[in-house]
Design an enzyme around this catalytic site. Structure first.
Site, mmCIF file in Angstrom:
data_model
loop_
_atom_site.group_PDB
_atom_site.id
_atom_site.type_symbol
_atom_site.label_atom_id
_atom_site.label_comp_id
_atom_site.label_asym_id
_atom_site.label_seq_id
_atom_site.Cartn_x
_atom_site.Cartn_y
_atom_site.Cartn_z
ATOM 1 N N LYS A 2 -8.094 -0.119 10.963
ATOM 2 C CA LYS A 2 -7.401 -0.642 9.772
ATOM 3 C C LYS A 2 -6.166 0.207 9.486
ATOM 4 O O LYS A 2 -5.101 -0.290 9.131
ATOM 5 C CB LYS A 2 -8.358 -0.663 8.575
ATOM 6 C CG LYS A 2 -7.801 -1.348 7.331
ATOM 7 C CD LYS A 2 -7.070 -0.372 6.413
ATOM 8 C CE LYS A 2 -6.499 -1.078 5.194
ATOM 9 N NZ LYS A 2 -5.669 -0.188 4.371
ATOM 10 N N GLU A 23 0.819 -1.218 0.000
ATOM 11 C CA GLU A 23 0.000 0.000 0.000
ATOM 12 C C GLU A 23 0.851 1.267 0.000
ATOM 13 O O GLU A 23 1.667 1.473 0.913
ATOM 14 C CB GLU A 23 -0.937 0.011 1.222
ATOM 15 C CG GLU A 23 -1.860 1.213 1.184
ATOM 16 C CD GLU A 23 -3.006 1.162 2.185
ATOM 17 O OE1 GLU A 23 -3.219 0.113 2.804
ATOM 18 O OE2 GLU A 23 -3.686 2.194 2.327
ATOM 19 N N ASP A 54 3.150 -13.852 12.228
ATOM 20 C CA ASP A 54 1.833 -14.298 11.778
ATOM 21 C C ASP A 54 0.898 -13.075 11.743
ATOM 22 O O ASP A 54 0.322 -12.683 12.755
ATOM 23 C CB ASP A 54 1.318 -15.372 12.752
ATOM 24 C CG ASP A 54 0.026 -16.002 12.283
ATOM 25 O OD1 ASP A 54 -0.763 -15.315 11.604
ATOM 26 O OD2 ASP A 54 -0.208 -17.166 12.623
ATOM 27 N N HIS A 56 -2.830 10.287 -1.550
ATOM 28 C CA HIS A 56 -2.994 9.068 -2.333
ATOM 29 C C HIS A 56 -2.867 9.345 -3.825
ATOM 30 O O HIS A 56 -2.337 8.524 -4.565
ATOM 31 C CB HIS A 56 -4.342 8.414 -2.039
ATOM 32 C CG HIS A 56 -4.301 7.582 -0.788
ATOM 33 N ND1 HIS A 56 -3.787 6.310 -0.771
ATOM 34 C CD2 HIS A 56 -4.687 7.840 0.470
ATOM 35 C CE1 HIS A 56 -3.859 5.827 0.451
ATOM 36 N NE2 HIS A 56 -4.400 6.735 1.228
HETATM 37 P P1 NAD Z 1 7.623 -22.713 17.115
HETATM 38 O O1 NAD Z 1 6.820 -23.957 17.031
HETATM 39 O O2 NAD Z 1 8.722 -22.557 16.135
HETATM 40 O O3 NAD Z 1 8.146 -22.636 18.610
HETATM 41 C C1 NAD Z 1 9.062 -21.704 19.077
HETATM 42 C C2 NAD Z 1 10.377 -22.398 19.387
HETATM 43 O O4 NAD Z 1 11.338 -21.467 19.787
HETATM 44 C C3 NAD Z 1 10.228 -23.419 20.497
HETATM 45 O O5 NAD Z 1 10.790 -24.620 20.100
HETATM 46 C C4 NAD Z 1 11.031 -22.799 21.624
HETATM 47 O O6 NAD Z 1 11.600 -23.764 22.455
HETATM 48 C C5 NAD Z 1 12.079 -22.026 20.876
HETATM 49 N N1 NAD Z 1 12.700 -20.884 21.557
HETATM 50 C C6 NAD Z 1 14.042 -20.603 21.520
HETATM 51 N N2 NAD Z 1 14.315 -19.495 22.210
HETATM 52 C C7 NAD Z 1 13.149 -19.053 22.713
HETATM 53 C C8 NAD Z 1 12.793 -17.918 23.525
HETATM 54 N N3 NAD Z 1 13.704 -17.042 23.947
HETATM 55 N N4 NAD Z 1 11.494 -17.752 23.831
HETATM 56 C C9 NAD Z 1 10.555 -18.618 23.394
HETATM 57 N N5 NAD Z 1 10.822 -19.710 22.644
HETATM 58 C C10 NAD Z 1 12.103 -19.915 22.298
HETATM 59 O O7 NAD Z 1 6.721 -21.420 16.989
HETATM 60 P P2 NAD Z 1 5.427 -21.018 17.820
HETATM 61 O O8 NAD Z 1 5.717 -19.669 18.367
HETATM 62 O O9 NAD Z 1 4.993 -22.060 18.794
HETATM 63 O O10 NAD Z 1 4.318 -20.953 16.701
HETATM 64 C C11 NAD Z 1 4.361 -19.980 15.707
HETATM 65 C C12 NAD Z 1 3.886 -20.544 14.407
HETATM 66 O O11 NAD Z 1 2.665 -21.258 14.577
HETATM 67 C C13 NAD Z 1 3.600 -19.458 13.415
HETATM 68 O O12 NAD Z 1 4.161 -19.821 12.177
HETATM 69 C C14 NAD Z 1 2.079 -19.464 13.339
HETATM 70 O O13 NAD Z 1 1.650 -19.000 12.062
HETATM 71 C C15 NAD Z 1 1.749 -20.903 13.558
HETATM 72 N N6 NAD Z 1 0.402 -21.255 14.035
HETATM 73 C C16 NAD Z 1 -0.520 -20.321 14.411
HETATM 74 C C17 NAD Z 1 -1.766 -20.725 14.881
HETATM 75 C C18 NAD Z 1 -2.768 -19.687 15.312
HETATM 76 O O14 NAD Z 1 -2.432 -18.516 15.372
HETATM 77 N N7 NAD Z 1 -4.001 -20.036 15.616
HETATM 78 C C19 NAD Z 1 -2.056 -22.082 14.981
HETATM 79 C C20 NAD Z 1 -1.080 -23.005 14.615
HETATM 80 C C21 NAD Z 1 0.163 -22.593 14.148
#
Ligand code: NAD
Length: 433
Positions: free
Chosen positions: A269, A87, A285, A382
């Protein structure tokens, strides 16, 4: 673009679904005349591999403009903010308001701990009714113990277990348990989902019920960031309008957004224009952040503007408070080169730090939009950006874009065909002798 036969025969076949990215691109090339521009623009091997690693059925990648807004003075430090957005005017607006506030102390921010929640819904098969709430709450320590092994590394980082709540939904005869976990620098979706899954059997055993579903909530009402600024009204002085008058009009416009939901949706928005662009640049995300923001805006049942403005004497104050579940690790954040660069540019903040920067960006976006709205109107800005895009689509490249944009503006050219015709003549007029 594709015939029905192609859709069925080619795109639903295993060759397309399971083959490597180059095979899918060859299929597109063969089946879809007109894809040359797309295929030509996305040929970087590293990016193609990255796309394959990130999503299913990858056929390429999409270049979204990445710009730097700023400098913004946030909590006494200057930042250039990476924003990925399609945008026009988002970066200009953020930079404009950032400059305005930087001359008067900048933006101050704060953020809560990054606590996320997950819900487990249990159907009442044992006829406990609302009495099941006490049974579940009384087992809080056992539930926590069950989760501790998987929360250990988060506890070691200073996060982890933050308690639980239980409730009863009479209309569905369902208990629901909300687990709260501090996820430190991650978004936390996978940890929360895993934790909710882990306690399923125990909750079924405790209640004699059956778990219907277990998943995190994107509401994030415990993961709040705030930003605020103060400006002398004279800094808003413009030709034809006194600074105080502009400030009063900004306050009124923001008040209307708190009261009128149609207006509030657009107001919010605009705030998200900057926040989502930062989220995208940092490979966060965007949907989760937007869902949390809009839910928060509607938390009392009506959609309201997320920001507030008020006057104290000759000083305009603005503030923004909203959930900002930003992450600096996990998901795609760690391995996408743009995201890594964007975070390095911001001096590698932790998740709370990034959410504070995001709050500042949202507030600056909002200040610039309100100021433009109550002064010249937003179309003026714009239109000049529209002229730039028209200049590009007419064929201008490099330095020609800016020069030919002036012609479009001066001659009030509106359509692409008129811009293209005029561009041919303009090029001839400006051809080197
Ligand atoms: P992830 O699964 O990669 O987990 C984060 C990892 O980082 C863990 O393994 C953790 O141990 C590690 N880590 C290392 N240093 C850290 C620190 N200082 N603090 C915290 N963790 C640390 O990611 P996530 O955050 O569990 O999930 C994010 C992903 O899940 C995104 O891609 C999102 O789009 C997706 N997702 C979203 C939804 C939703 O929003 N409803 C549902 C499912 C999946």
């Amino acid at each position: 673009m594709f015939s029905r036969g192609t859709m069925k025969k080619v795109f639903s076949g295993k060759k397309f679904r399971l083959g490597p990215v180059h095979q899918r691109r060859s299929i597109i090339e063969a089946e879809s005349p007109g894809s040359e521009d797309f295929l030509h623009s996305g040929r970087d091997e590293e990016m193609l591999s990255l796309s394959e690693a990130m999503v299913e059925q990858a056929v390429g990648y999409m270049a979204v403009p990445l710009g730097l807004a700023g400098p913004l003075l946030i909590d006494g430090r200057q930042y250039m903010i990476p924003l990925a957005t399609e945008e026009p005017s988002v970066i200009a607006a953020c930079s404009f308001a950032g400059g305005l506030t930087a001359r008067h102390g900048g933006i101050s921010t704060s953020a809560s701990d990054p606590v996320m929640a997950a819900q487990i819904f249990i159907e009442d098969k044992g006829g406990l009714g609302s009495a099941g709430i006490e049974i579940i709450q009384a087992a809080q320590e056992s539930i926590k113990d069950k989760l501790m092994p998987m929360l250990l590394s988060m506890e070691n980082r200073g996060g982890g277990w933050r308690g639980m709540e239980t409730d009863w939904m009479e209309s569905e005869r369902i208990f629901f348990v909300t687990l709260k976990i501090d996820v430190r620098d991650a978004m936390g979706a996978n940890l929360l989902n895993s934790a909710a899954e882990r306690v399923r059997p125990l909750l079924e055993q405790l209640t004699g019920g059956q778990v219907l579903m277990a998943i995190l909530s994107n509401r994030c009402e415990n993961r709040i960031a705030r930003a605020a600024f103060s400006l002398p009204v004279k800094s808003l002085l413009r030709p034809g309008s006194g600074g105080r008058e502009t400030a009063e009009r900004i306050v009124k416009a923001a008040r209307i957004a708190r009261k009128n939901s149609d207006r509030a949706v657009t107001h919010n928005k605009g705030i998200m224009n900057g926040i989502s662009a930062l989220a995208l640049a940092a490979c966060n995300d965007t949907r989760a952040i937007e869902a949390a923001a809009h839910a928060y805006a509607c938390r009392d049942g009506q959609c309201r503007g997320l920001s507030e403005y008020w006057l104290e004497g000759n000083v305009l104050h603005g503030s923004l408070e909203m959930p900002l579940p930003f992450a600096v690790t996990g998901g795609a954040v760690d391995f996408h080169p743009t995201s890594r660069w964007a975070l390095a540019l911001l001096d590698n903040p932790d998740a709370r730090g990034l959410s504070r920067i995001a709050a500042a960006v949202g507030l600056m976006q909002n200040l610039a939009a309100l100021r433009a709205l109550v002064c010249e109107g937003i179309q003026e800005g714009h239109l000049s950006l529209h002229a730039r895009r028209l200049s590009f689509s007419a064929g201008a490249r490099g330095e020609d874009i800016g020069a030919y944009t002036q012609v479009i503006r001066r001659e009030a050219i509106r359509s692409r065909s008129a811009a293209m015709n005029r561009f041919k003549r303009w090029k001839k007029e400006h051809a080197p002798l």
